[in-house]
Design a protein around this motif. Structure first.
Motif, mmCIF file in Angstrom:
data_model
loop_
_atom_site.group_PDB
_atom_site.id
_atom_site.type_symbol
_atom_site.label_atom_id
_atom_site.label_comp_id
_atom_site.label_asym_id
_atom_site.label_seq_id
_atom_site.Cartn_x
_atom_site.Cartn_y
_atom_site.Cartn_z
ATOM 1 N N ARG A 7 130.057 2.070 94.061
ATOM 2 C CA ARG A 7 130.773 2.315 95.315
ATOM 3 C C ARG A 7 130.094 1.517 96.410
ATOM 4 N NH1 ARG A 7 132.284 7.969 96.918
ATOM 5 N NH2 ARG A 7 133.869 6.749 97.948
ATOM 6 N N LYS A 13 131.343 -3.058 101.268
ATOM 7 C CA LYS A 13 132.746 -2.895 100.861
ATOM 8 C C LYS A 13 133.562 -4.124 101.252
ATOM 9 C CE LYS A 13 136.656 0.114 101.933
ATOM 10 N NZ LYS A 13 137.025 1.354 102.630
ATOM 11 N N GLU A 19 136.516 -0.952 97.329
ATOM 12 C CA GLU A 19 135.718 0.239 97.623
ATOM 13 C C GLU A 19 134.843 0.632 96.442
ATOM 14 O OE1 GLU A 19 136.993 4.769 98.075
ATOM 15 O OE2 GLU A 19 137.662 3.524 99.745
ATOM 16 N N SER A 20 135.347 0.386 95.238
ATOM 17 C CA SER A 20 134.591 0.760 94.044
ATOM 18 C C SER A 20 135.061 -0.066 92.849
ATOM 19 C CB SER A 20 134.746 2.249 93.746
ATOM 20 O OG SER A 20 136.070 2.558 93.401
ATOM 21 N N THR A 76 127.139 7.293 89.251
ATOM 22 C CA THR A 76 127.631 6.589 90.429
ATOM 23 C C THR A 76 126.464 5.873 91.091
ATOM 24 O OG1 THR A 76 129.384 8.202 90.799
ATOM 25 C CG2 THR A 76 128.761 6.835 92.674
ATOM 26 N N GLU A 78 125.646 3.616 94.446
ATOM 27 C CA GLU A 78 126.212 3.315 95.764
ATOM 28 C C GLU A 78 125.375 2.272 96.486
ATOM 29 O OE1 GLU A 78 128.070 7.001 97.662
ATOM 30 O OE2 GLU A 78 126.353 7.766 96.519
#
Length: 86
Positions: A7, A13, A19-20, A76, A78
Motif C-alpha cells: 500500500r 501513491k 494505491e496498492s 501488508t 505500507e
C-alpha cells in the motif's frame, strides 16, 4: 507462493500510480526489488520509495536489513513518504 499487499500513501501513491498492488516475495528486499522492477524507467518512484518509512503489518521496519524481514502471505507492507506540517 507468498503474496503480499503493498500500500502506498501520499507521494508514494502518486509515484506508484496506484494505491496498492500484490507482490510475490518472501522478504522485504524481494518486495523492494519487484516494485522497482515493475517501473524500470521511473527514477522518481525509486527515489520516493527509498525515502519512505516502511511498515509491515503496522510495525515500522526502521533500519533493519530488508533481506532479514520475512513476510507471509496476506502480509501488508505500507510505504509512507515523509510528511511536512505540524
Amino acid at each position: 507462493m507468498t503474496v503480499v499487499t503493498c500500500r502506498y500513501w501520499g507521494g508514494a501513491k502518486a509515484a506508484a500510480g496506484t494505491e496498492s498492488e500484490l507482490v510475490a516475495a518472501t522478504t522485504l528486499a524481494g518486495v523492494m526489488a519487484e516494485i522497482t522492477r515493475r517501473r524500470p524507467a521511473d527514477r522518481r518512484f525509486s527515489d520516493v520509495v527509498d525515502a519512505c518509512s516502511v511498515l509491515v503489518e503496522g510495525v515500522a521496519v526502521g533500519s533493519r536489513d530488508p533481506a532479514s524481514v520475512q513476510l507471509r502471505t496476506r502480509t501488508t507492507v505500507e510505504f509512507l513518504p515523509p510528511f511536512a506540517g505540524g
